[in-house]
Design a protein around this motif. Structure first.
Motif, PDB file in Angstrom:
ATOM      1  N   ASN A   1       3.280   1.315  -5.713  1.00  0.00           N
ATOM      2  CA  ASN A   1       1.979   0.081  -6.776  1.00  0.00           C
ATOM      3  C   ASN A   1       2.992  -0.986  -6.765  1.00  0.00           C
ATOM      4  O   ASN A   1       3.094  -1.922  -7.192  1.00  0.00           O
ATOM      5  CB  ASN A   1       2.768   0.872  -8.308  1.00  0.00           C
ATOM      6  N   LEU A   2       4.408  -1.475  -6.263  1.00  0.00           N
ATOM      7  CA  LEU A   2       4.574  -2.842  -6.006  1.00  0.00           C
ATOM      8  C   LEU A   2       4.438  -2.984  -5.180  1.00  0.00           C
ATOM      9  O   LEU A   2       4.243  -3.415  -3.760  1.00  0.00           O
ATOM     10  CB  LEU A   2       6.534  -2.181  -5.587  1.00  0.00           C
ATOM     11  N   ASN A   3       4.322  -4.507  -5.197  1.00  0.00           N
ATOM     12  CA  ASN A   3       3.462  -5.892  -4.511  1.00  0.00           C
ATOM     13  C   ASN A   3       3.857  -6.515  -4.407  1.00  0.00           C
ATOM     14  O   ASN A   3       4.518  -7.448  -5.235  1.00  0.00           O
ATOM     15  CB  ASN A   3       2.244  -6.180  -5.381  1.00  0.00           C
ATOM     16  N   LEU A   4       5.146  -6.457  -3.588  1.00  0.00           N
ATOM     17  CA  LEU A   4       5.985  -7.600  -3.380  1.00  0.00           C
ATOM     18  C   LEU A   4       5.982  -8.760  -2.440  1.00  0.00           C
ATOM     19  O   LEU A   4       6.252  -9.576  -2.874  1.00  0.00           O
ATOM     20  CB  LEU A   4       6.927  -7.267  -1.699  1.00  0.00           C
ATOM     21  N   SER A   5       4.012  -9.269  -3.331  1.00  0.00           N
ATOM     22  CA  SER A   5       3.776 -11.045  -2.112  1.00  0.00           C
ATOM     23  C   SER A   5       3.867 -11.028  -3.775  1.00  0.00           C
ATOM     24  O   SER A   5       3.552 -12.700  -3.483  1.00  0.00           O
ATOM     25  CB  SER A   5       2.033 -10.646  -1.471  1.00  0.00           C
ATOM     26  N   LEU A   6       3.707 -10.733  -4.655  1.00  0.00           N
ATOM     27  CA  LEU A   6       3.934 -11.407  -5.669  1.00  0.00           C
ATOM     28  C   LEU A   6       5.543 -11.776  -6.272  1.00  0.00           C
ATOM     29  O   LEU A   6       5.718 -12.686  -7.250  1.00  0.00           O
ATOM     30  CB  LEU A   6       3.314 -10.444  -6.572  1.00  0.00           C
ATOM     31  N   THR A   7       6.158 -11.954  -5.551  1.00  0.00           N
ATOM     32  CA  THR A   7       7.579 -12.007  -5.954  1.00  0.00           C
ATOM     33  C   THR A   7       8.379 -12.418  -4.691  1.00  0.00           C
ATOM     34  O   THR A   7       7.894 -12.757  -3.264  1.00  0.00           O
ATOM     35  CB  THR A   7       8.544 -10.320  -6.402  1.00  0.00           C
ATOM     36  N   PRO A   8       9.593 -12.840  -4.716  1.00  0.00           N
ATOM     37  CA  PRO A   8      10.665 -13.464  -3.508  1.00  0.00           C
ATOM     38  C   PRO A   8      11.343 -12.993  -2.563  1.00  0.00           C
ATOM     39  O   PRO A   8      11.399 -13.149  -1.679  1.00  0.00           O
ATOM     40  CB  PRO A   8      11.760 -14.440  -4.319  1.00  0.00           C
ATOM     41  N   PHE A   9      10.760 -11.426  -2.763  1.00  0.00           N
ATOM     42  CA  PHE A   9      11.252  -9.996  -1.747  1.00  0.00           C
ATOM     43  C   PHE A   9      10.171  -9.527  -0.406  1.00  0.00           C
ATOM     44  O   PHE A   9       8.947 -10.361  -1.126  1.00  0.00           O
ATOM     45  CB  PHE A   9      11.691  -9.174  -2.241  1.00  0.00           C
ATOM     46  N   SER A  10      11.236  -8.600  -0.421  1.00  0.00           N
ATOM     47  CA  SER A  10       9.963  -8.241   1.414  1.00  0.00           C
ATOM     48  C   SER A  10      10.895  -6.836   1.084  1.00  0.00           C
ATOM     49  O   SER A  10      12.116  -7.215   0.672  1.00  0.00           O
ATOM     50  CB  SER A  10       9.940  -9.070   2.576  1.00  0.00           C
ATOM     51  N   TYR A  11      10.698  -6.031   1.726  1.00  0.00           N
ATOM     52  CA  TYR A  11      11.453  -4.740   2.096  1.00  0.00           C
ATOM     53  C   TYR A  11      12.438  -5.188   3.336  1.00  0.00           C
ATOM     54  O   TYR A  11      11.855  -5.714   4.258  1.00  0.00           O
ATOM     55  CB  TYR A  11      10.018  -3.896   2.650  1.00  0.00           C
ATOM     56  N   TYR A  12      13.786  -4.455   2.691  1.00  0.00           N
ATOM     57  CA  TYR A  12      14.999  -4.962   4.008  1.00  0.00           C
ATOM     58  C   TYR A  12      14.063  -4.072   5.721  1.00  0.00           C
ATOM     59  O   TYR A  12      14.836  -4.161   6.677  1.00  0.00           O
ATOM     60  CB  TYR A  12      16.295  -4.171   3.457  1.00  0.00           C
ATOM     61  N   TYR A  13      13.553  -2.910   5.316  1.00  0.00           N
ATOM     62  CA  TYR A  13      14.032  -2.041   6.138  1.00  0.00           C
ATOM     63  C   TYR A  13      12.151  -2.160   6.982  1.00  0.00           C
ATOM     64  O   TYR A  13      11.379  -2.585   6.214  1.00  0.00           O
ATOM     65  CB  TYR A  13      13.276  -0.570   6.513  1.00  0.00           C
ATOM     66  N   VAL A  14      12.108  -2.302   8.272  1.00  0.00           N
ATOM     67  CA  VAL A  14      10.694  -2.304   9.200  1.00  0.00           C
ATOM     68  C   VAL A  14       9.624  -1.142   8.352  1.00  0.00           C
ATOM     69  O   VAL A  14       9.585  -0.211   7.997  1.00  0.00           O
ATOM     70  CB  VAL A  14      10.365  -1.777  11.156  1.00  0.00           C
ATOM     71  N   LEU A  15       8.286  -1.766   8.811  1.00  0.00           N
ATOM     72  CA  LEU A  15       7.542  -1.197   8.004  1.00  0.00           C
ATOM     73  C   LEU A  15       6.410  -0.396   8.380  1.00  0.00           C
ATOM     74  O   LEU A  15       5.741  -0.973   9.905  1.00  0.00           O
ATOM     75  CB  LEU A  15       6.598  -2.332   7.185  1.00  0.00           C
ATOM     76  N   LYS A  16       5.541   0.713   8.305  1.00  0.00           N
ATOM     77  CA  LYS A  16       4.742   1.274   9.337  1.00  0.00           C
ATOM     78  C   LYS A  16       3.420   1.695   7.528  1.00  0.00           C
ATOM     79  O   LYS A  16       4.255   2.035   7.035  1.00  0.00           O
ATOM     80  CB  LYS A  16       5.546   2.424   9.463  1.00  0.00           C
ATOM     81  N   GLU A  17       2.333   1.521   8.444  1.00  0.00           N
ATOM     82  CA  GLU A  17       1.408   1.332   7.099  1.00  0.00           C
ATOM     83  C   GLU A  17       1.044   3.640   7.291  1.00  0.00           C
ATOM     84  O   GLU A  17       1.338   3.794   8.282  1.00  0.00           O
ATOM     85  CB  GLU A  17      -0.308   0.829   7.655  1.00  0.00           C
ATOM     86  N   TYR A  18       1.065   3.948   6.004  1.00  0.00           N
ATOM     87  CA  TYR A  18       0.580   5.783   5.452  1.00  0.00           C
ATOM     88  C   TYR A  18      -0.456   5.059   4.181  1.00  0.00           C
ATOM     89  O   TYR A  18      -0.128   4.360   3.808  1.00  0.00           O
ATOM     90  CB  TYR A  18       2.745   5.987   4.708  1.00  0.00           C
ATOM     91  N   THR A  19      -0.723   6.428   4.117  1.00  0.00           N
ATOM     92  CA  THR A  19      -1.579   6.863   3.397  1.00  0.00           C
ATOM     93  C   THR A  19      -1.890   8.161   2.474  1.00  0.00           C
ATOM     94  O   THR A  19      -1.063   8.318   2.901  1.00  0.00           O
ATOM     95  CB  THR A  19      -3.467   7.017   3.875  1.00  0.00           C
ATOM     96  N   TYR A  20      -1.595   7.350   1.214  1.00  0.00           N
ATOM     97  CA  TYR A  20      -1.879   8.268  -0.465  1.00  0.00           C
ATOM     98  C   TYR A  20      -2.890   9.125   0.018  1.00  0.00           C
ATOM     99  O   TYR A  20      -3.948   7.986  -0.001  1.00  0.00           O
ATOM    100  CB  TYR A  20      -1.337   7.378  -1.312  1.00  0.00           C
ATOM    101  N   ILE A  21      -3.175  10.132  -0.458  1.00  0.00           N
ATOM    102  CA  ILE A  21      -4.314  11.163  -0.269  1.00  0.00           C
ATOM    103  C   ILE A  21      -3.756  11.868  -1.431  1.00  0.00           C
ATOM    104  O   ILE A  21      -3.166  12.359  -2.316  1.00  0.00           O
ATOM    105  CB  ILE A  21      -4.512  11.947   0.318  1.00  0.00           C
ATOM    106  N   ASN A  22      -5.121  12.475  -2.480  1.00  0.00           N
ATOM    107  CA  ASN A  22      -5.175  12.805  -3.854  1.00  0.00           C
ATOM    108  C   ASN A  22      -6.121  13.946  -3.520  1.00  0.00           C
ATOM    109  O   ASN A  22      -7.826  13.889  -3.300  1.00  0.00           O
ATOM    110  CB  ASN A  22      -5.330  12.129  -4.949  1.00  0.00           C
ATOM    111  N   CYS A  23      -5.707  15.438  -3.763  1.00  0.00           N
ATOM    112  CA  CYS A  23      -6.003  16.064  -3.236  1.00  0.00           C
ATOM    113  C   CYS A  23      -6.472  17.498  -4.540  1.00  0.00           C
ATOM    114  O   CYS A  23      -6.264  17.716  -5.380  1.00  0.00           O
ATOM    115  CB  CYS A  23      -5.837  17.152  -1.830  1.00  0.00           C
ATOM    116  N   SER A  24      -7.404  18.229  -4.772  1.00  0.00           N
ATOM    117  CA  SER A  24      -7.683  18.626  -5.908  1.00  0.00           C
ATOM    118  C   SER A  24      -7.478  20.280  -5.280  1.00  0.00           C
ATOM    119  O   SER A  24      -6.657  21.318  -6.507  1.00  0.00           O
ATOM    120  CB  SER A  24      -9.272  19.135  -5.848  1.00  0.00           C
ATOM    121  N   SER A  25      -6.752  20.770  -4.443  1.00  0.00           N
ATOM    122  CA  SER A  25      -6.245  21.942  -4.078  1.00  0.00           C
ATOM    123  C   SER A  25      -4.704  21.463  -2.868  1.00  0.00           C
ATOM    124  O   SER A  25      -5.151  20.786  -2.320  1.00  0.00           O
ATOM    125  CB  SER A  25      -7.354  23.270  -3.955  1.00  0.00           C
TER     126      SER A  25
END
Length: 277
Positions: free
Chosen positions: A99-123
């Motif tokens: 949920n953290l959107n850093l584009s609206l702040t003067p900050f960015s993540y300190y470490y190198v980023l990689k894209e991940y996907t969140y999924i919500n499962c019923s089981s």
């Protein structure tokens, strides 16, 4: 005795100087470790920090607010590396990443980023997938997977985000990966020298007057000490001269008495002084 007086004066100057060092003091309160671009909200003037770097206190902890997520605890601030280490008070770093959107702040993540996907499962999924406990419940199970993996049929796509780390039960504390950095345009070129100079510059309104007073006090004290020792030295010289003159008078009187006994008509004081000297 002289050394004791000098030591007392010097100690007083040292203590006053330490008391007026720029420790980000405002309105009578001291905030150690907090300096530009950070400032304490409602405690320090706006010019002592940069917008978006406002900190505040709550229950003996230091917080920073992010509009898209909420409040995070400030663990440490490294001005040298420009690293802000945070703690999630909700103990759910994956939720912060989601949920953290850093584009609206003067900050960015300190470490190198990689894209991940969140999924919500019923089981539950197979053991090759690791559930995120703090985001899951009895009837829903949240996982963080690589973007190359297609979600199973029982799962719904939530969001793809660029984050430092995926979830791991072995690295699931409330601060792992939750480190930010900042890069203000024109702030400084060297984190050790430039930032320190700018810190003093932006805090001039807080400490400039105090520093000027300290410099003036040191100069005044140095002048007083110098005059004090000069006066003492002159007194010693005068005392030596007086002692010498007194000793000379005694010698004159003694010799005069001896000469007057032998030849009182032909001897004068001036003659005796010439003989003695």
């Amino acid at each position: 005795m002289d050394f004791f007086i000098f030591f007392t004066i010097f100690s007083s100057v040292f203590l006053v100087t330490k008391a007026h060092e720029p420790n980000n003091t405002s309105y009578g309160r001291v905030f150690p470790g907090i300096r530009y671009p950070f400032r304490i909200q409602d405690e320090q003037p706006h010019h002592s920090g940069h917008p978006g770097f406002e900190l505040f206190f709550r229950q003996n902890k230091t917080y920073i607010h992010f509009p898209t997520y909420g409040d995070l605890i400030v663990k440490t601030i490294s001005y040298h590396t420009r690293k802000l280490n945070l703690i999630d008070p909700k103990n759910c770093v994956p939720d912060v990443f989601l949920n953290l959107n850093l584009s609206l702040t003067p900050f960015s993540y300190y470490y190198v980023l990689k894209e991940y996907t969140y999924i919500n499962c019923s089981s539950h999924l197979s053991t090759s997938f690791v559930q995120v406990p703090c985001l899951s419940g009895l009837n829903h199970h949240v996982y963080i997977v690589e973007t190359s993996i297609s979600p199973p049929i029982s799962c719904n796509f939530v969001k793809t985000v660029a984050i430092p780390f995926s979830y791991s039960p072995y690295l699931s504390d409330n601060s792992f990966g939750l480190s930010l950095t900042w890069n203000l345009t024109g702030e400084c070129d060297d984190a050790r020298i430039g930032c320190q100079s700018e810190t003093l510059l932006h805090n001039k309104g807080l400490f400039g007057v105090a520093n000027d007073k300290v410099i003036g006090l040191i100069a005044f004290t140095f002048l007083v000490v110098t005059l004090f020792y000069a006066k003492m030295a002159l007194h010693k010289v005068f005392d030596l001269v007086k002692e010498k003159e007194k000793l000379g008078e005694i010698k004159v009187g003694k010799v005069l008495g001896e000469y007057e006994t032998l030849n009182p008509a032909t001897v004068s004081k001036s003659d005796i002084k010439v003989l003695i000297h």
